[in-house]
Design a protein around this motif. Structure first.
Motif, PDB file in Angstrom:
ATOM      1  N   PRO A 178      38.121   7.507  31.883  1.00  0.00           N
ATOM      2  CA  PRO A 178      37.339   8.556  32.555  1.00  0.00           C
ATOM      3  C   PRO A 178      36.401   7.954  33.598  1.00  0.00           C
ATOM      4  O   PRO A 178      36.065   6.764  33.557  1.00  0.00           O
ATOM      5  CB  PRO A 178      36.558   9.209  31.412  1.00  0.00           C
ATOM      6  N   LEU A 179      35.979   8.790  34.509  1.00  0.00           N
ATOM      7  CA  LEU A 179      35.138   8.298  35.596  1.00  0.00           C
ATOM      8  C   LEU A 179      33.804   7.751  35.093  1.00  0.00           C
ATOM      9  O   LEU A 179      33.281   6.777  35.644  1.00  0.00           O
ATOM     10  CB  LEU A 179      34.898   9.412  36.620  1.00  0.00           C
ATOM     11  N   TYR A 180      33.252   8.363  34.033  1.00  0.00           N
ATOM     12  CA  TYR A 180      31.966   7.862  33.560  1.00  0.00           C
ATOM     13  C   TYR A 180      32.107   6.463  32.964  1.00  0.00           C
ATOM     14  O   TYR A 180      31.192   5.638  33.064  1.00  0.00           O
ATOM     15  CB  TYR A 180      31.349   8.840  32.556  1.00  0.00           C
ATOM     16  N   ARG A 181      33.270   6.179  32.358  1.00  0.00           N
ATOM     17  CA  ARG A 181      33.493   4.831  31.832  1.00  0.00           C
ATOM     18  C   ARG A 181      33.684   3.833  32.968  1.00  0.00           C
ATOM     19  O   ARG A 181      33.213   2.701  32.895  1.00  0.00           O
ATOM     20  CB  ARG A 181      34.710   4.825  30.913  1.00  0.00           C
ATOM     21  N   GLN A 182      34.379   4.268  34.011  1.00  0.00           N
ATOM     22  CA  GLN A 182      34.523   3.382  35.166  1.00  0.00           C
ATOM     23  C   GLN A 182      33.165   3.084  35.787  1.00  0.00           C
ATOM     24  O   GLN A 182      32.902   1.949  36.216  1.00  0.00           O
ATOM     25  CB  GLN A 182      35.457   4.019  36.195  1.00  0.00           C
ATOM     26  N   ALA A 183      32.298   4.109  35.838  1.00  0.00           N
ATOM     27  CA  ALA A 183      30.953   3.895  36.376  1.00  0.00           C
ATOM     28  C   ALA A 183      30.183   2.897  35.518  1.00  0.00           C
ATOM     29  O   ALA A 183      29.449   2.048  36.034  1.00  0.00           O
ATOM     30  CB  ALA A 183      30.204   5.229  36.457  1.00  0.00           C
TER      31      ALA A 183
END
Length: 253
Positions: A178-183
């Motif tokens: 997910p994008l929050y994990r990538q962030a």
């Protein structure tokens, strides 16, 4: 007493190897029947078996290292030859005395051959900043200004290259990050980018890929027969789903 302990240890090792083989067989069987309404339940069961198998195999390798005799390397797990398409970096290890002089008599050394051993290495993701510089030149006679045109960017007035968009999209949709994990992963590398920014870049990537999707759709619908995979994809119906779609520029159809 020693023979009895050795027999118990061998029995435990044999039981563990048998359990590993059993888990591998169960995983293979479940993967073959992972279709239909119960596929989600089977998927969770496969994940649990995979975790149990990983723990057993890791424990086996750790035990092999701990019980190995001093100076004797344990038998490594069988590994195929490394793919030939991977780039090779050669590191030459010269003798401590150098490659010219014999350490015993001081005579001149000659090369007899070379032993080679290949190991798989990884270079973690390394972020960098690409600066596009466009010098301006002026004519001394007519004062005309000459400059190269600005290169085409992945995002208009944005700070993401095509490679960055590709990395984010592949990580999200193929590697299920997910994008929050990538962030969070970027922040651990000293790169502070908000999730909403990543969502905007994902939407830009979707817009860039839309012509490709349209061409694929036209090619598929133009065929006489269309074959589809019947593997279901579970989708959660949540209130914030429409907001997330809007954030990346995707609308349900």
């Amino acid at each position: 007493m020693l023979e009895a302990s050795l027999a118990r240890a061998n029995a435990a090792l044999a039981a563990r190897d048998l359990l590993i083989d059993t888990l591998r067989g169960q995983i293979a069987r479940l993967r073959r029947i992972q279709f239909g309404a119960s596929s989600e339940k089977l998927g969770r069961e496969i994940e649990q078996l995979e975790l149990a198998l990983e723990e057993l195999e890791t424990e086996r390798d750790v035990s092999a290292v701990e019980t190995a005799a001093p100076g004797v390397a344990p038998r490594p797990a069988p590994v195929r030859s490394l793919p030939g398409h991977l780039p090779r970096e050669e590191v030459v290890h010269e003798p401590a005395s150098g490659a010219c002089t014999c350490p015993d008599c001081g005579g001149t050394l000659r090369l007899l051959g070379m032993d080679a051993h290949e190991m798989l290495d990884v270079v973690p993701v390394r972020w960098r900043v690409v600066r596009d510089l466009r010098p301006k030149y002026s004519c001394r006679h007519c004062e005309k200004v000459v400059q190269a045109p600005a290169p085409v960017g992945a995002v208009a007035r944005g700070k993401a290259t095509f490679a960055t968009l590709a990395h984010i999209v592949v990580s999200k949709f193929d590697h299920h990050l997910p994008l929050y994990r990538q962030a969070e992963m970027m922040a651990a590398q000293g790169l502070d980018i908000d999730r909403s920014t990543l969502a905007g870049w994902t939407g830009q990537a979707a817009a860039l890929l839309d012509p490709v999707v349209s061409r694929i759709r036209d090619a598929v619908l133009g065929a006489d027969k269309i074959h589809a995979d019947d593997t279901p994809v579970p989708v959660l119906d949540r209130p914030w789903q429409d907001r997330d779609r809007a954030a990346v520029g995707i609308r349900g159809r």
